[in-house]
Design a protein around this motif. Structure first.
Motif, mmCIF file in Angstrom:
data_model
loop_
_atom_site.group_PDB
_atom_site.id
_atom_site.type_symbol
_atom_site.label_atom_id
_atom_site.label_comp_id
_atom_site.label_asym_id
_atom_site.label_seq_id
_atom_site.Cartn_x
_atom_site.Cartn_y
_atom_site.Cartn_z
ATOM 1 N N ARG A 19 -2.154 -8.198 -6.675
ATOM 2 C CA ARG A 19 -3.068 -7.308 -7.398
ATOM 3 C C ARG A 19 -4.487 -7.863 -7.549
ATOM 4 O O ARG A 19 -5.442 -7.104 -7.700
ATOM 5 C CB ARG A 19 -2.478 -7.039 -8.779
ATOM 6 C CG ARG A 19 -3.192 -5.999 -9.578
ATOM 7 C CD ARG A 19 -2.529 -5.889 -10.951
ATOM 8 N NE ARG A 19 -3.225 -4.957 -11.774
ATOM 9 C CZ ARG A 19 -2.707 -3.825 -12.214
ATOM 10 N NH1 ARG A 19 -1.490 -3.487 -11.893
ATOM 11 N NH2 ARG A 19 -3.413 -3.026 -12.975
ATOM 12 N N ALA A 20 -4.636 -9.191 -7.490
ATOM 13 C CA ALA A 20 -5.934 -9.818 -7.751
ATOM 14 C C ALA A 20 -7.033 -9.335 -6.811
ATOM 15 O O ALA A 20 -8.186 -9.217 -7.216
ATOM 16 C CB ALA A 20 -5.810 -11.336 -7.665
ATOM 17 N N GLY A 131 -8.078 -1.881 -0.886
ATOM 18 C CA GLY A 131 -7.878 -2.316 -2.271
ATOM 19 C C GLY A 131 -6.857 -1.452 -2.988
ATOM 20 O O GLY A 131 -6.011 -1.963 -3.747
ATOM 21 N N ALA A 132 -6.904 -0.158 -2.766
ATOM 22 C CA ALA A 132 -5.929 0.745 -3.384
ATOM 23 C C ALA A 132 -4.520 0.444 -2.878
ATOM 24 O O ALA A 132 -3.546 0.520 -3.634
ATOM 25 C CB ALA A 132 -6.300 2.197 -3.103
ATOM 26 N N GLY A 133 -4.405 0.068 -1.605
ATOM 27 C CA GLY A 133 -3.106 -0.310 -1.051
ATOM 28 C C GLY A 133 -2.538 -1.546 -1.721
ATOM 29 O O GLY A 133 -1.332 -1.623 -1.992
ATOM 30 N N LEU A 134 -3.399 -2.529 -1.999
ATOM 31 C CA LEU A 134 -2.943 -3.722 -2.715
ATOM 32 C C LEU A 134 -2.479 -3.367 -4.127
ATOM 33 O O LEU A 134 -1.467 -3.887 -4.613
ATOM 34 C CB LEU A 134 -4.061 -4.763 -2.793
ATOM 35 C CG LEU A 134 -4.400 -5.493 -1.498
ATOM 36 C CD1 LEU A 134 -5.605 -6.394 -1.709
ATOM 37 C CD2 LEU A 134 -3.212 -6.284 -0.994
ATOM 38 N N TRP A 135 -3.215 -2.485 -4.773
ATOM 39 C CA TRP A 135 -2.845 -2.050 -6.116
ATOM 40 C C TRP A 135 -1.487 -1.335 -6.092
ATOM 41 O O TRP A 135 -0.633 -1.564 -6.953
ATOM 42 C CB TRP A 135 -3.943 -1.152 -6.673
ATOM 43 C CG TRP A 135 -3.747 -0.744 -8.077
ATOM 44 C CD1 TRP A 135 -3.957 -1.473 -9.208
ATOM 45 C CD2 TRP A 135 -3.272 0.534 -8.516
ATOM 46 N NE1 TRP A 135 -3.646 -0.733 -10.325
ATOM 47 C CE2 TRP A 135 -3.224 0.508 -9.924
ATOM 48 C CE3 TRP A 135 -2.892 1.693 -7.857
ATOM 49 C CZ2 TRP A 135 -2.806 1.588 -10.676
ATOM 50 C CZ3 TRP A 135 -2.467 2.780 -8.607
ATOM 51 C CH2 TRP A 135 -2.435 2.717 -9.995
ATOM 52 N N LEU A 136 -1.283 -0.472 -5.080
ATOM 53 C CA LEU A 136 0.003 0.219 -4.947
ATOM 54 C C LEU A 136 1.139 -0.769 -4.681
ATOM 55 O O LEU A 136 2.232 -0.649 -5.237
ATOM 56 C CB LEU A 136 -0.060 1.248 -3.813
ATOM 57 C CG LEU A 136 -0.867 2.507 -4.076
ATOM 58 C CD1 LEU A 136 -1.032 3.307 -2.793
ATOM 59 C CD2 LEU A 136 -0.189 3.347 -5.144
ATOM 60 N N LYS A 137 0.867 -1.764 -3.810
ATOM 61 C CA LYS A 137 1.896 -2.760 -3.495
ATOM 62 C C LYS A 137 2.282 -3.546 -4.744
ATOM 63 O O LYS A 137 3.460 -3.787 -4.989
ATOM 64 C CB LYS A 137 1.393 -3.711 -2.412
ATOM 65 C CG LYS A 137 2.413 -4.741 -1.982
ATOM 66 C CD LYS A 137 1.847 -5.682 -0.935
ATOM 67 C CE LYS A 137 1.756 -4.984 0.387
ATOM 68 N NZ LYS A 137 1.488 -5.916 1.489
ATOM 69 N N ALA A 138 1.300 -3.935 -5.551
ATOM 70 C CA ALA A 138 1.593 -4.642 -6.792
ATOM 71 C C ALA A 138 2.413 -3.755 -7.731
ATOM 72 O O ALA A 138 3.330 -4.237 -8.410
ATOM 73 C CB ALA A 138 0.304 -5.090 -7.474
#
Length: 190
Positions: A19-20, A131-138
Motif C-alpha cells: 500500500r505504501a 497506484g490504484a492497482g496497488l491500493w486494490l491489491k493491499a
C-alpha cells in the motif's frame, strides 16, 4: 529454510509494503494528468482523456492481479512469528518504501507529464491507475488477512527493494490481528 525457528528479525507488514506506493503514484499521476489537460497535445484533450481512462482501468486491473499466485503461496506457507521478532511500525515501513522508490516515482512523473505533449492526461492517468492497482491489491490482502484472522509479515532483509513477493522472500510470518499499528490491508489502525 524454516522461517518459523529463531527470531530477532525485524518484520514489516506485507499489506503496508504494498500500500505504501499507492498514494504517491496516484497523487503524482493525477497531478501529471491535470498538467496535461493544459496542453493541447497531438491527439487533443478528449482523445487523451478517453485513452487515459482506459489506461487507468487496465493498469489498475493488471497491477492488482500481478503475482497473485505468489502471494497466495507465501500466505499458505506462513508460520508464526518468533517471540524475539520485532514488528516494524507502519510509519517506518511506509517511509522506507517510499524512500527506496522516490527517484523512480520522480522519473515516472516527469515521463507522464512529458507524454501530455502527445496524448494529454493519458500518461498521468496510467501512473494513477498503477497506484490504484496497488491500493486494490493491499485491500485484497487485507480481506484475506481478515478472513484468516492473522496478519502477514515479511523479514525486512528479504525485501531490500520493497517487494513483499519477490524472489528473495522465502516465506511469511504471522501474528494475531491485534499486532502492530496497522489494520488489515495496511491502513492506519483507528
Amino acid at each position: 529454510m524454516d522461517v518459523g525457528r529463531g527470531g530477532g528479525r525485524t518484520l514489516a507488514r506485507v499489506a503496508v509494503l504494498v500500500r505504501a506506493g499507492a498514494a504517491p503514484m496516484m497523487w503524482l499521476g493525477f497531478t501529471a494528468a491535470g498538467i496535461g489537460l493544459f496542453l493541447p497535445g497531438l491527439t487533443g484533450r478528449r482523445i487523451g482523456l478517453y485513452a487515459g481512462a482506459a489506461l487507468f482501468l487496465v493498469a489498475a486491473a493488471v497491477v492488482a492481479a500481478v503475482r497473485r499466485a505468489r502471494y497466495r503461496d507465501l500466505e499458505a506457507g506462513a508460520v508464526r512469528a518468533a517471540r524475539g521478532d520485532f514488528l516494524q511500525d507502519r510509519a517506518v515501513t511506509v517511509r522506507g518504501r517510499r524512500r527506496s522508490y522516490r527517484w523512480w516515482l520522480l522519473l515516472a512523473w516527469v515521463l507522464a507529464t512529458a507524454s501530455a505533449l502527445a496524448v494529454p492526461a493519458a500518461g498521468g492517468l496510467l501512473l494513477a491507475g498503477a497506484g490504484a492497482g496497488l491500493w486494490l491489491k493491499a485491500g485484497l490482502i487485507g480481506r484475506r488477512e481478515h478472513a484468516a484472522d492473522v496478519l502477514w509479515w515479511v523479514p525486512v532483509e528479504w525485501v531490500p527493494r520493497g517487494r513483499p513477493a519477490g524472489p528473495r522472500v522465502e516465506g511469511y510470518r504471522t501474528t494475531g490481528p491485534a499486532a502492530g499499528d496497522a489494520a488489515p490491508g495496511g491502513a492506519r489502525r483507528r
